[in-house]
Design an enzyme around this catalytic site. Structure first.
Site, mmCIF file in Angstrom:
data_model
loop_
_atom_site.group_PDB
_atom_site.id
_atom_site.type_symbol
_atom_site.label_atom_id
_atom_site.label_comp_id
_atom_site.label_asym_id
_atom_site.label_seq_id
_atom_site.Cartn_x
_atom_site.Cartn_y
_atom_site.Cartn_z
ATOM 1 N N VAL A 62 0.844 -1.199 0.000
ATOM 2 C CA VAL A 62 0.000 0.000 0.000
ATOM 3 C C VAL A 62 0.875 1.243 0.000
ATOM 4 C CG1 VAL A 62 -1.721 1.272 1.356
ATOM 5 C CG2 VAL A 62 -1.770 -1.218 1.328
ATOM 6 N N CYS A 63 0.447 2.268 -0.727
ATOM 7 C CA CYS A 63 1.087 3.582 -0.659
ATOM 8 C C CYS A 63 -0.014 4.645 -0.775
ATOM 9 C CB CYS A 63 2.157 3.738 -1.733
ATOM 10 S SG CYS A 63 1.520 3.879 -3.420
ATOM 11 N N ARG A 64 0.355 5.844 -1.145
ATOM 12 C CA ARG A 64 -0.615 6.932 -1.235
ATOM 13 C C ARG A 64 -1.578 6.739 -2.404
ATOM 14 N NH1 ARG A 64 -0.234 11.188 -4.309
ATOM 15 N NH2 ARG A 64 -1.625 12.928 -3.958
ATOM 16 N N GLY A 66 -0.875 4.165 -5.178
ATOM 17 C CA GLY A 66 -0.718 2.887 -5.862
ATOM 18 C C GLY A 66 0.516 2.800 -6.730
ATOM 19 N N MET A 90 -3.998 4.837 -0.480
ATOM 20 C CA MET A 90 -4.740 5.403 0.641
ATOM 21 C C MET A 90 -5.670 6.531 0.204
ATOM 22 S SD MET A 90 -4.111 3.526 3.206
ATOM 23 C CE MET A 90 -4.728 4.470 4.611
#
Length: 99
Positions: A62-64, A66, A90
């Site tokens: 997961v990141c901000r 994708g 996110m």
């Protein structure tokens, strides 16, 4: 590369599935909240810390948005890890947040 939507991941968590979630965002981003139970390993530390998780287990990254998690997936796949990228990151997560 395998993908999962934020909604699918949230549903799996609600069902009580034991999941390995790795958040590759930076410290200041994670300070605003992360998916409950997610392990925080910034992308820049991933290579040196990948021995901290099981190669035989599937890991959701997961990141901000994708993008970084997609790069992390490619890196880990090249070392034989089973990984899934959470598309939308996110920014599209509507579930619970852990601070």
């Amino acid at each position: 590369m395998k993908h999962i939507s934020p909604q699918e991941l949230e549903q799996q968590l609600k069902e009580g599935r034991a999941l390995s979630i790795i958040d590759v965002r930076e410290y200041e981003e994670v300070a605003h909240g992360k998916i409950p139970g997610a392990r925080h390993i910034p992308l820049g530390q991933l290579l040196e810390r990948m021995n901290e998780f099981d190669k035989n287990e599937e890991h959701i990254l997961v990141c901000r948005s994708g993008n970084r998690s997609g790069m992390a997936c490619q890196l880990l796949e090249s070392y034989g890890y089973q990984v899934v990228n959470m598309t939308g990151g996110m920014l599209e997560w509507t579930g619970e947040i852990e601070r």
